[in-house]
Design a protein around this motif. Structure first.
Motif, PDB file in Angstrom:
ATOM      1  N   ILE A 152       0.683  -1.279  -0.158  1.00  0.00           N
ATOM      2  CA  ILE A 152      -0.021   0.207   0.026  1.00  0.00           C
ATOM      3  C   ILE A 152       0.815   1.155   0.149  1.00  0.00           C
ATOM      4  CG2 ILE A 152      -0.237   0.064   2.527  1.00  0.00           C
ATOM      5  CD1 ILE A 152      -2.754   1.287  -0.274  1.00  0.00           C
ATOM      6  N   ALA A 153       1.967   1.314   0.855  1.00  0.00           N
ATOM      7  CA  ALA A 153       2.848   2.677   0.740  1.00  0.00           C
ATOM      8  C   ALA A 153       3.160   2.972  -0.665  1.00  0.00           C
ATOM      9  CB  ALA A 153       4.073   2.384   1.575  1.00  0.00           C
ATOM     10  N   GLU A 154       3.761   2.047  -1.334  1.00  0.00           N
ATOM     11  CA  GLU A 154       4.043   2.182  -3.090  1.00  0.00           C
ATOM     12  C   GLU A 154       3.092   2.928  -3.676  1.00  0.00           C
ATOM     13  OE1 GLU A 154       6.150   2.635  -6.316  1.00  0.00           O
ATOM     14  OE2 GLU A 154       6.795   2.677  -4.312  1.00  0.00           O
ATOM     15  N   LEU A 155       1.680   2.413  -3.436  1.00  0.00           N
ATOM     16  CA  LEU A 155       0.589   2.756  -4.188  1.00  0.00           C
ATOM     17  C   LEU A 155       0.164   4.145  -3.779  1.00  0.00           C
ATOM     18  CD1 LEU A 155      -1.590  -0.288  -4.280  1.00  0.00           C
ATOM     19  CD2 LEU A 155      -0.051   0.277  -5.987  1.00  0.00           C
ATOM     20  N   VAL A 156       0.243   4.186  -2.675  1.00  0.00           N
ATOM     21  CA  VAL A 156       0.031   5.647  -2.147  1.00  0.00           C
ATOM     22  C   VAL A 156       1.354   6.789  -2.704  1.00  0.00           C
ATOM     23  CG1 VAL A 156       0.154   7.034  -0.056  1.00  0.00           C
ATOM     24  CG2 VAL A 156      -1.230   5.202   0.019  1.00  0.00           C
ATOM     25  N   ARG A 157       2.365   6.276  -2.589  1.00  0.00           N
ATOM     26  CA  ARG A 157       3.373   7.082  -3.224  1.00  0.00           C
ATOM     27  C   ARG A 157       3.038   7.498  -4.652  1.00  0.00           C
ATOM     28  NH1 ARG A 157       7.034   7.013  -6.743  1.00  0.00           N
ATOM     29  NH2 ARG A 157       6.875   5.071  -7.180  1.00  0.00           N
ATOM     30  N   ARG A 158       2.607   6.393  -5.488  1.00  0.00           N
ATOM     31  CA  ARG A 158       2.216   6.677  -6.819  1.00  0.00           C
ATOM     32  C   ARG A 158       1.197   7.882  -6.941  1.00  0.00           C
ATOM     33  NH1 ARG A 158       2.320   0.563  -9.204  1.00  0.00           N
ATOM     34  NH2 ARG A 158       4.155   0.124  -8.058  1.00  0.00           N
ATOM     35  N   ASP A 159       0.156   7.639  -6.006  1.00  0.00           N
ATOM     36  CA  ASP A 159      -0.993   8.486  -6.233  1.00  0.00           C
ATOM     37  C   ASP A 159      -0.992  10.048  -5.369  1.00  0.00           C
ATOM     38  OD1 ASP A 159      -2.397   6.537  -7.500  1.00  0.00           O
ATOM     39  OD2 ASP A 159      -3.696   6.075  -5.860  1.00  0.00           O
ATOM     40  N   ALA A 160       0.134  10.125  -4.677  1.00  0.00           N
ATOM     41  CA  ALA A 160       0.306  11.487  -3.925  1.00  0.00           C
ATOM     42  C   ALA A 160       0.406  12.427  -4.873  1.00  0.00           C
ATOM     43  CB  ALA A 160       1.453  11.230  -3.059  1.00  0.00           C
ATOM     44  N   PRO A 161       0.932  12.538  -6.056  1.00  0.00           N
ATOM     45  CA  PRO A 161       0.796  13.716  -6.725  1.00  0.00           C
ATOM     46  C   PRO A 161      -0.697  14.053  -7.100  1.00  0.00           C
ATOM     47  CG  PRO A 161       2.291  12.478  -7.618  1.00  0.00           C
ATOM     48  CD  PRO A 161       1.740  11.735  -6.659  1.00  0.00           C
ATOM     49  N   PHE A 162      -1.489  13.361  -7.085  1.00  0.00           N
ATOM     50  CA  PHE A 162      -3.067  13.538  -7.230  1.00  0.00           C
ATOM     51  C   PHE A 162      -3.777  14.065  -5.804  1.00  0.00           C
ATOM     52  CE2 PHE A 162      -1.481  10.772 -10.375  1.00  0.00           C
ATOM     53  CZ  PHE A 162      -1.973  11.556 -11.488  1.00  0.00           C
ATOM     54  N   TYR A 163      -2.941  14.038  -4.707  1.00  0.00           N
ATOM     55  CA  TYR A 163      -4.043  14.276  -3.597  1.00  0.00           C
ATOM     56  C   TYR A 163      -4.133  15.803  -3.299  1.00  0.00           C
ATOM     57  CZ  TYR A 163      -2.969   9.588  -1.643  1.00  0.00           C
ATOM     58  OH  TYR A 163      -3.154   8.263  -1.439  1.00  0.00           O
ATOM     59  N   THR A 164      -4.808  16.432  -3.994  1.00  0.00           N
ATOM     60  CA  THR A 164      -5.447  17.587  -3.871  1.00  0.00           C
ATOM     61  C   THR A 164      -6.868  17.804  -3.431  1.00  0.00           C
ATOM     62  OG1 THR A 164      -3.802  18.150  -5.806  1.00  0.00           O
ATOM     63  CG2 THR A 164      -5.448  19.715  -5.350  1.00  0.00           C
ATOM     64  N   PRO A 165      -7.316  18.434  -2.425  1.00  0.00           N
ATOM     65  CA  PRO A 165      -8.617  18.449  -1.841  1.00  0.00           C
ATOM     66  C   PRO A 165      -9.496  19.336  -2.858  1.00  0.00           C
ATOM     67  CG  PRO A 165      -7.537  19.986  -0.618  1.00  0.00           C
ATOM     68  CD  PRO A 165      -6.243  19.052  -1.362  1.00  0.00           C
ATOM     69  N   GLY A 166      -9.085  20.357  -3.307  1.00  0.00           N
ATOM     70  CA  GLY A 166     -10.190  21.128  -4.022  1.00  0.00           C
ATOM     71  C   GLY A 166     -10.694  20.521  -5.149  1.00  0.00           C
ATOM     72  N   LEU A 167     -12.023  20.802  -5.300  1.00  0.00           N
ATOM     73  CA  LEU A 167     -12.791  20.316  -6.385  1.00  0.00           C
ATOM     74  C   LEU A 167     -12.606  21.091  -7.695  1.00  0.00           C
ATOM     75  CD1 LEU A 167     -16.193  19.874  -4.524  1.00  0.00           C
ATOM     76  CD2 LEU A 167     -14.445  17.965  -5.135  1.00  0.00           C
ATOM     77  N   PRO A 168     -11.949  20.643  -8.655  1.00  0.00           N
ATOM     78  CA  PRO A 168     -11.406  21.463  -9.616  1.00  0.00           C
ATOM     79  C   PRO A 168     -12.423  22.107 -10.752  1.00  0.00           C
ATOM     80  CG  PRO A 168     -11.061  19.290 -10.324  1.00  0.00           C
ATOM     81  CD  PRO A 168     -11.579  19.211  -8.955  1.00  0.00           C
TER      82      PRO A 168
END
Length: 297
Positions: A252-268
């Protein structure tokens, strides 16, 4: 309060999991328990019925229980963009991006997740009905962790491929039973449909109006959880060891690392248009309705 996610052993809703497990919601003064309620349309139905307080699920799936977006509020994103992967059986030899090779194949997907794939393929001129592409449920997965179950079904040969989360994808790739054909977030061909949906934190409109301070606290807690995971994705491992089977906990840590650039809370900007595009294309919305009424805290 009760927070439901439709898939637990997965990176898809990990910011919501982390908001509970890392104490982010508690530090905001909210006593929130986490549970898995699948499929996602059942989660939203329970939200509408008052059995849940928060749903951390796919944005477009709110339409299953809130027609034309009436009565639901999407507070923030858990991460940005359509977030599933198309994996096909390795023995088929389908190259990444070769969507034409999907003709005549059976692809397993959860019901409302499968609708997002249908919308994407139709936009690419590959209508599933016209091209004999079966987007089908996988029996026995209605109330379980879908990605893991999808990888097992692929290995058993009961489906030709699946459209599911990063955990199911990683299992299939590591075991050599599947090949990645489409990454909805990262492959250029899917870019026009990037904002068709995303994982969000949702409450009822009544909750947002009656408890604005709690709604704002949910957004802050989600933002804090995202920041902690971006700062150190290894934090996910301890959570995984508590909640996941051993094999998945170590992934799970590696999958979270890959997704982290998309961790933005604002609704675009563009999300409402993307959601409406999906809703109208699939007959989930009536003319004149818009997701814009459901966006924001």
């Amino acid at each position: 309060m009760k927070l439901a996610i439709p898939d637990l052993i997965s990176p898809s809703y990990f910011p919501a999991i982390a908001a509970v497990e890392l104490g982010c919601l508690a530090r905001e003064g909210l006593d929130v328990s986490l549970e898995m309620v699948a499929p996602v349309e059942r989660s939203y139905a329970m939200l509408r019925g008052g059995e849940l307080d928060i749903v951390g699920g796919s944005a477009h799936s709110a339409l299953a229980a809130f027609p034309d977006w009436r009565g639901v509020r999407l507070l923030c994103a858990q991460s940005r963009g359509m977030y599933w992967f198309l994996v096909m059986r390795a023995a088929l030899g389908i190259a990444r991006g070769d969507l034409a090779a999907l003709r005549g194949r059976r692809i397993g997907a959860a019901p409302f997740v499968g609708l997002a794939l249908r919308h994407l393929l139709r936009g690419l001129g590959l209508d599933p009905e016209a091209n004999d592409i079966g987007i089908v449920p996988i029996p026995g997965t209605e109330r379980t962790n879908f990605g893991v179950a999808a990888a097992r079904a692929l290995e058993a040969g009961t489906i030709d491929g699946f459209w599911a989360n990063g955990m199911g994808t990683e299992i299939a790739l590591r075991r050599g039973i599947g090949t990645l054909v489409l990454d909805a977030r990262r492959d250029a061909v899917a870019a026009p449909w990037f904002l068709s949906t995303m994982p969000v934190m949702a409450v009822t409109d009544e909750f947002a109006r009656a408890r604005p301070e709690a709604a704002a606290a949910i957004v802050r807690a989600t933002t804090a959880a995202q920041a902690l995971l971006r700062e150190d994705p290894a934090r996910a491992t301890a959570i995984g060891r508590k909640l996941f089977p051993a094999e998945e906990a170590e992934m799970i840590a590696e999958l979270v690392r890959r997704d982290a650039p998309f961790y933005t809370p604002g609704l675009p900007e563009g999300l409402a248009a993307g959601l409406d595009g999906l809703g109208f294309d699939l007959g989930l919305q009536t003319p004149g309705s818009t997701a814009a009424v459901a966006l924001g805290g």
